[in-house]
Design a protein around this motif. Structure first.
Motif, PDB file in Angstrom:
ATOM      1  N   THR A 192      42.848 -33.638   7.120  1.00  0.00           N
ATOM      2  CA  THR A 192      43.705 -34.670   7.711  1.00  0.00           C
ATOM      3  C   THR A 192      44.804 -35.059   6.728  1.00  0.00           C
ATOM      4  N   GLN A 193      45.887 -35.585   7.253  1.00  0.00           N
ATOM      5  CA  GLN A 193      47.052 -35.928   6.448  1.00  0.00           C
ATOM      6  C   GLN A 193      46.838 -37.243   5.686  1.00  0.00           C
ATOM      7  N   PRO A 194      46.932 -37.237   4.367  1.00  0.00           N
ATOM      8  CA  PRO A 194      46.832 -38.489   3.611  1.00  0.00           C
ATOM      9  C   PRO A 194      47.995 -39.422   3.952  1.00  0.00           C
ATOM     10  N   ALA A 195      47.743 -40.701   3.863  1.00  0.00           N
ATOM     11  CA  ALA A 195      48.761 -41.694   4.206  1.00  0.00           C
ATOM     12  C   ALA A 195      49.557 -42.109   2.975  1.00  0.00           C
ATOM     13  N   ALA A 196      50.822 -42.429   3.217  1.00  0.00           N
ATOM     14  CA  ALA A 196      51.694 -43.038   2.199  1.00  0.00           C
ATOM     15  C   ALA A 196      51.660 -42.262   0.889  1.00  0.00           C
ATOM     16  N   MET A 197      51.932 -40.988   0.976  1.00  0.00           N
ATOM     17  CA  MET A 197      51.896 -40.151  -0.216  1.00  0.00           C
ATOM     18  C   MET A 197      52.926 -40.589  -1.256  1.00  0.00           C
ATOM     19  N   GLU A 198      54.019 -41.186  -0.798  1.00  0.00           N
ATOM     20  CA  GLU A 198      55.083 -41.572  -1.728  1.00  0.00           C
ATOM     21  C   GLU A 198      54.829 -42.912  -2.413  1.00  0.00           C
ATOM     22  N   ALA A 199      53.873 -43.696  -1.922  1.00  0.00           N
ATOM     23  CA  ALA A 199      53.631 -45.036  -2.459  1.00  0.00           C
ATOM     24  C   ALA A 199      52.811 -44.957  -3.744  1.00  0.00           C
ATOM     25  N   GLN A 200      53.282 -45.638  -4.776  1.00  0.00           N
ATOM     26  CA  GLN A 200      52.610 -45.578  -6.067  1.00  0.00           C
ATOM     27  C   GLN A 200      51.320 -46.376  -6.090  1.00  0.00           C
ATOM     28  N   ASN A 201      51.158 -47.311  -5.187  1.00  0.00           N
ATOM     29  CA  ASN A 201      49.947 -48.141  -5.178  1.00  0.00           C
ATOM     30  C   ASN A 201      48.886 -47.616  -4.215  1.00  0.00           C
ATOM     31  N   VAL A 202      49.063 -46.415  -3.691  1.00  0.00           N
ATOM     32  CA  VAL A 202      48.104 -45.843  -2.741  1.00  0.00           C
ATOM     33  C   VAL A 202      47.444 -44.617  -3.372  1.00  0.00           C
TER      34      VAL A 202
END
Length: 251
Positions: A230-240
């Motif tokens: 499944t696709q991970p969420a918010a790949m660009e967010a540093q706090n995720v």
């Protein structure tokens, strides 16, 4: 007053009249003398009363008394909760402590993370706890203030989740258990995001990508537990952060 003036004049007239006239007017003179005497005496008494300070009388208006100084017991009615301490005697306890540095409150969404069921629609009549997550949740409950959330379709789903958590030994008053009032339920994903924001945790763990997206602007740290493929969420967010399972994150 007028009577006093008349009295003075009458006394002056009496000094110049004959005895015969005095006999005729004796009674009237005596009456006027008495009236004048009472008038003068009354005026003096009134003056004396006016010169005396007025005595205060109790008022019908209630006056509040100064409040007694408040003590710590009267101003602070909140029960103090002892600070949580991770168990460093085991490898899992040390791993949990290492992952939760700086975390005071933690929220975990159960579906797809602690429960096998991924969606609220799968919790209509049953719920199953992942066996490998039991000891992890117990260690987490010892280490930080923990809140568990579940989106359920109805009261039956809520009862199913509560029963599964009780059967796994995760609900109760023990140091390694979650207090029952910290198992929270909602009926929508929006409601779940709202609960998380109200709790204000330093870390939230969720299996729903949409919830991670909704919360990435508000919560300091997020962990998306996503199933393989499944696709991970918010790949660009540093706090995720991302992990395939709760066990993998705390390993």
């Amino acid at each position: 007053g007028i009577l006093q003036q008349l009295y003075q004049r009458w006394l002056g007239w009496l000094a110049h009249v004959s005895p015969q006239t005095l006999q005729l007017t004796g009674i009237l003179g005596l009456a006027l003398a008495l009236i004048g005497w009472y008038q003068i005496r009354g005026g003096r008494n009134n003056a004396n009363r006016a010169s005396r300070p007025a005595h205060s009388h109790p008022s019908s208006t209630h006056r509040s008394q100064p409040a007694a100084p408040q003590t710590a017991a009267s101003t602070d009615n909140k029960a103090t909760t002892p600070a949580k301490k991770p168990d460093l005697s085991s490898a899992l306890g040390r791993a949990v402590a290492s992952r939760l540095v700086g975390v005071r409150k933690l929220t975990i969404s159960l579906p797809g993370v602690v429960l096998h069921e991924q969606e609220a629609s799968q919790l209509q009549d049953s719920a199953t706890v992942r066996a490998e997550t039991v000891s992890i949740v117990q260690e987490v409950c010892k280490a930080v203030d923990t809140y568990l959330l579940a989106q359920v379709p109805d009261d039956i789903g809520q009862a199913a989740v509560t029963g599964a958590m009780e059967a796994a030994g995760l609900l109760g008053k023990g140091v390694h258990q979650l207090p029952p009032h910290r198992l929270l339920f909602c009926s929508t994903l929006e409601g779940k995001a709202s609960i998380v924001r109200q709790v204000e945790p330093e870390l939230h763990i969720d299996g729903q990508a949409s919830t991670i997206e909704d919360l990435k602007r508000f919560i300091p740290q997020l962990l998306h537990v996503h199933a393989p493929g499944t696709q991970p969420a918010a790949m660009e967010a540093q706090n995720v952060g991302h992990a395939p399972s709760l066990a993998a994150f705390f390993s």
